[in-house]
Scaffold this motif. Sequence first.
Motif, short mmCIF file in Angstrom:
data_model
loop_
_atom_site.label_atom_id
_atom_site.label_comp_id
_atom_site.label_asym_id
_atom_site.label_seq_id
_atom_site.Cartn_x
_atom_site.Cartn_y
_atom_site.Cartn_z
N LYS A 311 0.81 -1.22 0.00
CA LYS A 311 0.00 0.00 0.00
C LYS A 311 0.84 1.27 0.00
CE LYS A 311 -3.73 -2.32 -0.18
NZ LYS A 311 -4.44 -2.39 -1.48
N LYS A 312 2.15 1.13 0.23
CA LYS A 312 3.02 2.31 0.15
C LYS A 312 3.36 2.64 -1.30
CE LYS A 312 5.94 0.27 2.85
NZ LYS A 312 7.16 -0.05 3.64
N SER A 313 3.13 1.71 -2.20
CA SER A 313 3.44 1.92 -3.62
C SER A 313 2.16 2.24 -4.36
CB SER A 313 4.09 0.65 -4.20
OG SER A 313 5.27 0.33 -3.52
N ARG A 314 1.94 3.49 -4.62
CA ARG A 314 0.71 3.91 -5.28
C ARG A 314 1.03 4.73 -6.53
NH1 ARG A 314 -3.96 3.29 -2.40
NH2 ARG A 314 -3.75 2.77 -0.18
N HIS A 315 0.41 4.38 -7.64
CA HIS A 315 0.54 5.19 -8.84
C HIS A 315 -0.50 6.31 -8.76
CE1 HIS A 315 -2.94 2.78 -10.02
NE2 HIS A 315 -3.17 3.65 -10.98
N HIS A 316 -0.20 7.44 -9.39
CA HIS A 316 -1.06 8.61 -9.24
C HIS A 316 -1.80 8.97 -10.51
CE1 HIS A 316 0.49 9.32 -5.23
NE2 HIS A 316 1.71 9.19 -5.70
N THR A 317 -1.33 8.51 -11.66
CA THR A 317 -2.01 8.84 -12.90
C THR A 317 -1.74 7.76 -13.94
OG1 THR A 317 -2.32 10.56 -14.59
CG2 THR A 317 -0.09 10.20 -13.82
N ASN A 318 -2.65 7.65 -14.89
CA ASN A 318 -2.47 6.70 -15.99
C ASN A 318 -2.13 7.39 -17.30
OD1 ASN A 318 -4.42 5.41 -13.93
ND2 ASN A 318 -3.83 3.67 -15.19
N LEU A 319 -2.56 8.64 -17.43
CA LEU A 319 -2.34 9.40 -18.66
C LEU A 319 -1.28 10.46 -18.42
CD1 LEU A 319 -3.08 10.32 -21.54
CD2 LEU A 319 -4.91 11.71 -20.52
N PHE A 320 -0.26 10.46 -19.29
CA PHE A 320 0.86 11.40 -19.13
C PHE A 320 0.87 12.37 -20.31
CE2 PHE A 320 1.82 7.53 -16.90
CZ PHE A 320 2.29 7.99 -15.67
N ALA A 321 1.05 13.63 -20.01
CA ALA A 321 0.99 14.68 -21.03
C ALA A 321 2.36 14.90 -21.67
CB ALA A 321 0.49 15.98 -20.42
N PRO A 322 2.43 14.89 -23.00
CA PRO A 322 3.69 15.21 -23.67
C PRO A 322 3.93 16.72 -23.61
CG PRO A 322 1.96 14.94 -25.29
CD PRO A 322 1.34 14.63 -23.95
#
Length: 334
Positions: A311-322
């Motif tokens: 639970k300490k490893s969390r991703h924050h977004t799936n879409l990344f802006a170029p």
Amino acid sequence: MATIYEVSKAAGVSLATVSRVMNGNVKVSDRTRQKVLKAMAELGYKPNSIAQSLASNRSNSVGLLVSALHGSFFGNMMSTVEDVLRKAGKHVVITAGHSDEQQEKNAIEFLLDRRCDALILHAEAVSDEYLLELSQRDVEVVLINRRIEQMAERCFYTDNELGGYLATKAAIDKGHRDIAYISGPLFKQDAKERLEGHKRALREANITFDPELMVEGGFHEEEGAQGYLQLTAVNKPFTALICANDEMASGAMTAARERGVRIPEQLSVVGFDDVLFARYLYPKLTTIDNPIQKMGNGAALWVLEHVYKDKKSRHHTNLFAPKLIVRDSLVAPE
């Protein structure tokens, strides 16, 4: 060699507790974990990985499929995924699919045969239907640089259409109207989306897309060089060249220079990806930052969170802006 029983006795805990520590169970307190790890270190105890795997039903390995093993783009992705997972005590098994449907399927079956706990896939040739069916098996599947609506929460990708738009708009903003384009292979989703972004930028500027000023490449330097020669053979002038990745931009720049073309004075060039060598080309390459390391980091964190319950490893977004990286290869036309 010390045994698990001796570790249990030295640490003053049960065999089950030692087993939980070895398998990374989060229900063990930090104080107890440190006692067990200290006893293991003092006794020189080495856990048997096969026994661990059988006991926990986990191999502590993650399969990673890439399109190719060479080049800065995939090197950045592989090193990021491996670094994140290694720090969490997991191993990465890497194989290549070479953008071929059957080879990608063979590579995925290879990873499944190795009992990987999860698969992180940069898959370009297999269908959405195949990947959806794969995601229903007893292994978690995560996608990089690709989005499928039904599994969007486990897809990590950049907005390629926006990236293609920004690359061409940068040339238009400098005053270019005669703009050529070298695309990636158009069976690939990211190549198609970048071309659509290029066309959108042209439409907004009331510039008609000319099919004769577009050639399809293969994301490699040689296709960039060949693409440039194909474009010049049409005998239609262009003052700017947009390339769907930096490798093709590099090849095109070399071919143009060998024909006596001065860059950027006579030909401005824009790439895509912002790989390491882009800033060392001459002139330094204006390009689009494609955050593949952030995508790899997000995919690895998703696996740690959802597969290994960290639970300490969390991703924050799936879409990344170029974003546009302005360097020296793009100037106003003469």
